[in-house]
Write a protein that holds these residues in place. Structure first.
Motif, PDB file in Angstrom:
ATOM      1  N   GLU A 192       0.860  -1.185   0.000  1.00 14.62           N
ATOM      2  CA  GLU A 192       0.000   0.000   0.000  1.00 14.62           C
ATOM      3  C   GLU A 192       0.903   1.243   0.000  1.00 14.62           C
ATOM      4  O   GLU A 192       1.662   1.454   0.947  1.00 14.62           O
ATOM      5  CB  GLU A 192      -0.896   0.023   1.242  1.00 14.62           C
ATOM      6  CG  GLU A 192      -1.975  -1.028   1.266  1.00 14.62           C
ATOM      7  CD  GLU A 192      -3.128  -0.669   0.346  1.00 14.62           C
ATOM      8  OE1 GLU A 192      -3.428   0.540   0.214  1.00 14.62           O
ATOM      9  OE2 GLU A 192      -3.727  -1.599  -0.246  1.00 14.62           O
ATOM     10  N   LEU A 193       0.828   2.052  -1.049  1.00 17.13           N
ATOM     11  CA  LEU A 193       1.637   3.259  -1.158  1.00 17.13           C
ATOM     12  C   LEU A 193       0.732   4.472  -1.036  1.00 17.13           C
ATOM     13  O   LEU A 193      -0.226   4.625  -1.814  1.00 17.13           O
ATOM     14  CB  LEU A 193       2.385   3.290  -2.495  1.00 17.13           C
ATOM     15  CG  LEU A 193       3.244   2.053  -2.824  1.00 17.13           C
ATOM     16  CD1 LEU A 193       3.979   2.263  -4.142  1.00 17.13           C
ATOM     17  CD2 LEU A 193       4.218   1.739  -1.696  1.00 17.13           C
ATOM     18  N   LEU A 194       1.018   5.331  -0.087  1.00 19.70           N
ATOM     19  CA  LEU A 194       0.190   6.502   0.182  1.00 19.70           C
ATOM     20  C   LEU A 194       0.554   7.601  -0.814  1.00 19.70           C
ATOM     21  O   LEU A 194       1.614   8.210  -0.724  1.00 19.70           O
ATOM     22  CB  LEU A 194       0.399   6.974   1.621  1.00 19.70           C
ATOM     23  CG  LEU A 194       0.105   5.901   2.692  1.00 19.70           C
ATOM     24  CD1 LEU A 194       0.503   6.401   4.064  1.00 19.70           C
ATOM     25  CD2 LEU A 194      -1.371   5.524   2.661  1.00 19.70           C
ATOM     26  N   GLY A 195      -0.336   7.872  -1.761  1.00 21.81           N
ATOM     27  CA  GLY A 195      -0.033   8.791  -2.857  1.00 21.81           C
ATOM     28  C   GLY A 195      -0.327  10.240  -2.538  1.00 21.81           C
ATOM     29  O   GLY A 195      -1.138  10.562  -1.662  1.00 21.81           O
ATOM     30  N   HIS A 196       0.336  11.125  -3.298  1.00 20.57           N
ATOM     31  CA  HIS A 196       0.143  12.572  -3.122  1.00 20.57           C
ATOM     32  C   HIS A 196      -0.292  13.188  -4.445  1.00 20.57           C
ATOM     33  O   HIS A 196       0.360  12.995  -5.481  1.00 20.57           O
ATOM     34  CB  HIS A 196       1.440  13.240  -2.654  1.00 20.57           C
ATOM     35  CG  HIS A 196       1.275  14.686  -2.321  1.00 20.57           C
ATOM     36  ND1 HIS A 196       0.861  15.116  -1.077  1.00 20.57           N
ATOM     37  CD2 HIS A 196       1.427  15.807  -3.070  1.00 20.57           C
ATOM     38  CE1 HIS A 196       0.796  16.436  -1.065  1.00 20.57           C
ATOM     39  NE2 HIS A 196       1.124  16.880  -2.279  1.00 20.57           N
ATOM     40  N   ARG A 197      -1.402  13.937  -4.413  1.00 23.91           N
ATOM     41  CA  ARG A 197      -1.865  14.652  -5.608  1.00 23.91           C
ATOM     42  C   ARG A 197      -1.498  16.126  -5.471  1.00 23.91           C
ATOM     43  O   ARG A 197      -1.854  16.786  -4.492  1.00 23.91           O
ATOM     44  CB  ARG A 197      -3.374  14.511  -5.799  1.00 23.91           C
ATOM     45  CG  ARG A 197      -3.854  15.119  -7.129  1.00 23.91           C
ATOM     46  CD  ARG A 197      -5.364  15.017  -7.298  1.00 23.91           C
ATOM     47  NE  ARG A 197      -5.825  13.654  -7.425  1.00 23.91           N
ATOM     48  CZ  ARG A 197      -5.773  12.939  -8.548  1.00 23.91           C
ATOM     49  NH1 ARG A 197      -5.243  13.466  -9.639  1.00 23.91           N
ATOM     50  NH2 ARG A 197      -6.242  11.698  -8.572  1.00 23.91           N
ATOM     51  N   PHE A 198      -0.770  16.662  -6.457  1.00 26.89           N
ATOM     52  CA  PHE A 198      -0.345  18.050  -6.432  1.00 26.89           C
ATOM     53  C   PHE A 198      -1.471  18.973  -6.877  1.00 26.89           C
ATOM     54  O   PHE A 198      -2.496  18.517  -7.403  1.00 26.89           O
ATOM     55  CB  PHE A 198       0.881  18.246  -7.331  1.00 26.89           C
ATOM     56  CG  PHE A 198       2.095  17.507  -6.858  1.00 26.89           C
ATOM     57  CD1 PHE A 198       2.898  18.034  -5.859  1.00 26.89           C
ATOM     58  CD2 PHE A 198       2.433  16.272  -7.401  1.00 26.89           C
ATOM     59  CE1 PHE A 198       4.017  17.357  -5.412  1.00 26.89           C
ATOM     60  CE2 PHE A 198       3.550  15.584  -6.956  1.00 26.89           C
ATOM     61  CZ  PHE A 198       4.345  16.128  -5.960  1.00 26.89           C
ATOM     62  N   GLU A 199      -1.272  20.283  -6.654  1.00 27.09           N
ATOM     63  CA  GLU A 199      -2.293  21.261  -7.015  1.00 27.09           C
ATOM     64  C   GLU A 199      -2.592  21.233  -8.511  1.00 27.09           C
ATOM     65  O   GLU A 199      -3.690  21.573  -8.945  1.00 27.09           O
ATOM     66  CB  GLU A 199      -1.832  22.660  -6.605  1.00 27.09           C
ATOM     67  CG  GLU A 199      -1.729  22.833  -5.095  1.00 27.09           C
ATOM     68  CD  GLU A 199      -1.105  24.159  -4.701  1.00 27.09           C
ATOM     69  OE1 GLU A 199      -0.888  25.001  -5.595  1.00 27.09           O
ATOM     70  OE2 GLU A 199      -0.831  24.360  -3.509  1.00 27.09           O
ATOM     71  N   SER A 200      -1.617  20.836  -9.316  1.00 28.55           N
ATOM     72  CA  SER A 200      -1.813  20.745 -10.768  1.00 28.55           C
ATOM     73  C   SER A 200      -2.712  19.573 -11.155  1.00 28.55           C
ATOM     74  O   SER A 200      -3.148  19.479 -12.300  1.00 28.55           O
ATOM     75  CB  SER A 200      -0.457  20.579 -11.456  1.00 28.55           C
ATOM     76  OG  SER A 200       0.152  19.359 -11.074  1.00 28.55           O
ATOM     77  N   GLY A 201      -2.969  18.671 -10.218  1.00 30.85           N
ATOM     78  CA  GLY A 201      -3.743  17.477 -10.504  1.00 30.85           C
ATOM     79  C   GLY A 201      -2.876  16.248 -10.721  1.00 30.85           C
ATOM     80  O   GLY A 201      -3.374  15.114 -10.715  1.00 30.85           O
ATOM     81  N   LYS A 202      -1.585  16.450 -10.907  1.00 32.10           N
ATOM     82  CA  LYS A 202      -0.664  15.339 -11.140  1.00 32.10           C
ATOM     83  C   LYS A 202      -0.441  14.545  -9.856  1.00 32.10           C
ATOM     84  O   LYS A 202      -0.364  15.119  -8.771  1.00 32.10           O
ATOM     85  CB  LYS A 202       0.669  15.887 -11.658  1.00 32.10           C
ATOM     86  CG  LYS A 202       1.708  14.817 -11.948  1.00 32.10           C
ATOM     87  CD  LYS A 202       3.007  15.452 -12.441  1.00 32.10           C
ATOM     88  CE  LYS A 202       4.070  14.397 -12.686  1.00 32.10           C
ATOM     89  NZ  LYS A 202       5.351  15.005 -13.139  1.00 32.10           N
ATOM     90  N   VAL A 203      -0.342  13.228  -9.999  1.00 34.33           N
ATOM     91  CA  VAL A 203      -0.051  12.363  -8.858  1.00 34.33           C
ATOM     92  C   VAL A 203       1.445  12.055  -8.862  1.00 34.33           C
ATOM     93  O   VAL A 203       2.003  11.610  -9.869  1.00 34.33           O
ATOM     94  CB  VAL A 203      -0.857  11.057  -8.928  1.00 34.33           C
ATOM     95  CG1 VAL A 203      -0.459  10.119  -7.778  1.00 34.33           C
ATOM     96  CG2 VAL A 203      -2.350  11.361  -8.868  1.00 34.33           C
TER      97      VAL A 203
END
Length: 304
Positions: A192-203
């Motif tokens: 399980e990898l905890l992902g981060h979504r940037f303000e641009s929408g990119k993960v």
């Protein structure tokens, strides 16, 4: 169209920035009615309506927005010219407006600004957190802080904070006890990898590096968020593996709530830079801050 009064132009910008006549009047030490008269005179001179006025708010019209966008750099230059007079007396005064990413605001600026403001009691600092790259002059800022890959070529950049930083991978002890500890980045595919979504929408991807070899692993799992706090708290609660700025997890790593993994693969990168447009008249608070940063760097040539 009559040539507008420069004072009226300045008041127009102040009203928009303050969000209304009353707030602008308090900052200027004038009455709201006198500011309203100035705006009406400016609109009459230009033959255009610049502000939409309601009982609840004051906002610029489309024409007002376009005018303000063109005026901001000139008004900043005027302010800078007057601030230069303070430089002559070696007493910087005024407001330093900075636009910085979240990690810088949370972990670097507090101590830096504490030392800086003690040295310059006549300076105020306004900090806005934003992770995307912006044109600092168009945004009304004196300077911004970003990492090297985000800097435009025409910017002047000054190092700020640690010159080397790292991304670190970590997970809670109970998660690793249940799912096992990966020894290679490829083994993350089963975790399980905890992902981060940037303000641009990119993960963001988990990017590791060792001996010139780079391995990128897209995040997968039940959690995807734009909140660093939620992501790290989820890792502490055993929901998965986090890969983030070392500063964000320094405390839970030190007290054992998180355990480091894949340490040989942690990716290091250059620290951030203060960036600004080169201009003839630099505001005295910005000049003082740049000199302060350079002195800090000289005193700490081996910054971590």
């Amino acid at each position: 169209m009559r040539k507008p009064n420069l004072t009226d132009v300045s008041i127009f910008a102040a009203v928009v920035e303050a969000g209304g006549f009353r707030a602008a009047a308090q900052k200027r030490g004038l009455s709201a009615s006198s500011l309203s008269d100035c705006i009406r005179r400016l609109e009459s001179d230009l033959g255009l309506r610049l502000l939409n006025r309601t009982t609840r708010s004051v906002t610029p019209t489309a024409a007002g927005e376009r005018l303000l966008e063109r005026l901001r750099p000139a008004l900043l230059e005027i302010d800078a010219a007057f601030n230069d007079l303070d430089d002559e007396a070696q007493r910087p005064v005024g407001t330093l407006k900075l636009n910085v990413p979240v990690p810088v605001a949370r972990f670097m600026l507090p101590d830096l600004l504490a030392r800086f403001l003690r040295l310059y009691p006549g300076v105020n600092v306004e900090v806005v957190m934003e992770n995307t790259f912006i044109d600092v002059t168009a945004g009304g800022y004196d300077a911004g802080v970003r990492y090297e890959e985000s800097l435009a070529k025409d910017m002047i950049a000054v190092p700020i904070g640690p010159r080397r930083q790292r991304f670190v991978a970590a997970a809670a002890p109970r998660y690793l006890a249940e799912r096992g500890t990966p020894n290679e980045p490829a083994e993350l595919l089963g975790h399980e990898l905890l992902g981060h979504r940037f303000e641009s929408g990119k993960v963001g991807v988990f990017e590791f590096e060792k001996d010139g070899r780079v391995v990128r692993v897209p995040p997968q799992g039940q959690m995807l968020t734009s909140s660093h706090d939620l992501k790290i708290r989820s890792a502490i609660n055993g929901l998965g593996i986090v890969y983030t700025f070392e500063d964000f997890v320094r405390e839970p790593l030190s007290d054992g709530r998180l355990v480091p993994i894949l340490e040989d693969w942690w990716q290091a990168f250059d620290g951030p830079y203060l960036y600004y447009h080169g201009r003839r008249h630099m505001p005295s608070p910005l000049r003082a801050f740049i000199d302060f940063l350079k002195a800090e760097t000289d005193m700490s040539p081996g910054i971590q």
